[in-house]
Write an enzyme that holds these catalytic residues in place. Structure first.
Site, PDB file in Angstrom:
ATOM      1  N   ASP A  85      -9.555  13.517  -9.344  1.00 41.82           N
ATOM      2  CA  ASP A  85      -8.577  14.111  -8.435  1.00 41.82           C
ATOM      3  C   ASP A  85      -7.857  13.074  -7.586  1.00 41.82           C
ATOM      4  OD1 ASP A  85     -10.819  13.408  -7.000  1.00 41.82           O
ATOM      5  OD2 ASP A  85     -11.327  15.432  -6.371  1.00 41.82           O
ATOM      6  N   ASN A 195     -19.670  22.649   0.507  1.00 41.57           N
ATOM      7  CA  ASN A 195     -19.336  24.049   0.206  1.00 41.57           C
ATOM      8  C   ASN A 195     -19.456  24.337  -1.298  1.00 41.57           C
ATOM      9  OD1 ASN A 195     -17.122  22.753  -0.870  1.00 41.57           O
ATOM     10  ND2 ASN A 195     -15.589  23.787   0.389  1.00 41.57           N
ATOM     11  N   HIS A 197     -18.009  22.592  -3.706  1.00 40.61           N
ATOM     12  CA  HIS A 197     -16.871  22.235  -4.562  1.00 40.61           C
ATOM     13  C   HIS A 197     -17.230  21.106  -5.521  1.00 40.61           C
ATOM     14  CE1 HIS A 197     -15.028  19.191  -1.432  1.00 40.61           C
ATOM     15  NE2 HIS A 197     -15.911  18.600  -2.191  1.00 40.61           N
ATOM     16  N   GLU A 202     -12.206  24.252  -5.104  1.00 41.66           N
ATOM     17  CA  GLU A 202     -12.809  24.847  -3.916  1.00 41.66           C
ATOM     18  C   GLU A 202     -13.423  26.209  -4.242  1.00 41.66           C
ATOM     19  OE1 GLU A 202     -13.201  23.052  -1.452  1.00 41.66           O
ATOM     20  OE2 GLU A 202     -11.408  22.062  -0.718  1.00 41.66           O
TER      21      GLU A 202
HETATM   22  P1  PGA Z   1     -19.238  12.708  -0.827  1.00 45.12           P
HETATM   23  O1  PGA Z   1     -18.224  13.782  -1.381  1.00 45.12           O
HETATM   24  O2  PGA Z   1     -19.715  11.921  -2.017  1.00 45.12           O
HETATM   25  O3  PGA Z   1     -18.412  11.839   0.091  1.00 45.12           O
HETATM   26  O4  PGA Z   1     -20.337  13.429  -0.132  1.00 45.12           O
HETATM   27  C1  PGA Z   1     -18.600  14.574  -2.469  1.00 45.12           C
HETATM   28  C2  PGA Z   1     -17.572  15.658  -2.711  1.00 45.12           C
HETATM   29  O5  PGA Z   1     -16.958  16.140  -1.754  1.00 45.12           O
HETATM   30  O6  PGA Z   1     -17.399  16.044  -3.884  1.00 45.12           O
END
Ligand code: PGA
Length: 302
Positions: A85, A195, A197, A202
């Site tokens: 992304d 959450n 995702h 999302e």
């Molecule tokens: P993080 O993010 O590795 O910074 O915890 C993971 C994500 O949001 O997919």
């Protein structure tokens, strides 16, 4: 500490979902073990296609990969990568963009050159392009397509949000086509949001979704705000869809820290549902969880 696992599969898992768990005592040992699995795959197949993620979780993996590459003998010259992304609206040179992250944390240390013939080639690196604020951000082909689609537009240099969205959607479709052409992705690395995702898919995202333009939730923007300091976090992103992610042959889900424990519990022991995008992984037959002790939702495995 060596990985613990593959662990037994809890009886609540059904169908094809037979995940393996590796639990580590530190982010560094996790990173090294995950990098070793990737290296092994590259040694088996020089033309491997890797799906890469950003965020803080995969950093130790990238560190270990760079270390292995610097030791010599690791041939990346035919490896292809696809990132999950990118934010919409950021310049690739912006320090918060995922283009910048990938360059700084991984690619700048691995690039192919005449002096570095085992390095990865620019043309084999793919990161979604979310920059479409100005007409000059567009490729020549995109400029022509935009003029055709919006015949009444003048020669304004700033794109309207309608125009920008149209360009991003077009790029998203092209990104999916490219993955299909070069893929399937052999190993997809994933982090997980608090959450649930995956990438920027999302809660509520379809499990069949393809790469697309997505709106970021307030939760994700708040969590990621820690990197943006006084600036506004972008409201949109271009992201692989869950359907695209599930096409990968193998998925490595990485999670570290206690703040991921709750969502992992819900993912592993709850029902498959769109409200928790990560539960879609239960539809995949080859998922390996790389967890540290704090993220591990099932303390019994230690
Ligand atoms: P993080 O993010 O590795 O910074 O915890 C993971 C994500 O949001 O997919």
């Amino acid at each position: 500490m060596s990985p613990i696992g593959p662990a037994t599969v809890p009886s609540s898992y059904s169908g094809e979902f037979k995940p393996h768990f590796h639990v580590f005592d530190s982010r560094e040992t996790l990173g090294q073990a995950c990098a070793n699995c990737i290296i092994e795959e590259i040694q088996k197949n020089k033309q491997v296609v890797l799906g890469l993620a950003t965020g803080s979780t995969p950093l130790p993996v990238y560190k270990a990969l760079v270390k292995a590459f610097n030791r010599g003998g690791l041939d990346l010259s035919e490896v292809t990568t696809f990132n999950l992304d990118e934010y919409v609206g950021l310049d690739p040179r912006d320090k918060q963009s995922y283009h910048y992250y990938m360059k700084e944390k991984l690619f700048k240390n691995l690039m192919w050159s005449e002096d570095n013939p085992l390095g990865i080639k620019t043309e084999n690196i793919h990161i979604p392009n979310g920059q479409a604020t100005k007409f000059q951000h567009l490729s020549f082909e995109e400029q022509n397509a935009l003029k055709k689609q919006f015949p009444l537009r003048g020669d304004e240099s700033t794109l309207s949000s309608l125009e920008s969205n149209w360009i991003i959607c077009r790029r998203a479709e092209a990104y999916d086509r490219l993955i299909n052409q070069c893929g399937p992705i052999d190993i997809q690395i994933l982090g997980i949001g608090e959450n649930g995702h995956l990438a920027f898919c999302e809660p509520g995202s379809s499990h069949e979704g393809r790469t697309s333009l997505v709106e970021l939730t307030a939760n994700t923007r708040a969590v990621n705000g820690r990197f943006f300091h006084d600036r506004n976090v972008p409201t949109q992103a271009i992201s692989m869809g869950i359907g695209t992610i599930l096409q990968a042959r193998k998925i490595y889900l990485l999670a570290t820290g206690e703040r991921k424990q709750e969502i992992l519990k819900k993912t592993l022991y709850g029902k498959v549902c769109e409200e928790i995008p990560a539960t879609a992984l239960k539809k995949h037959s080859e998922v390996i969880f790389f967890l540290d002790i704090e993220a591990n939702p099932d303390k019994r495995k230690l």
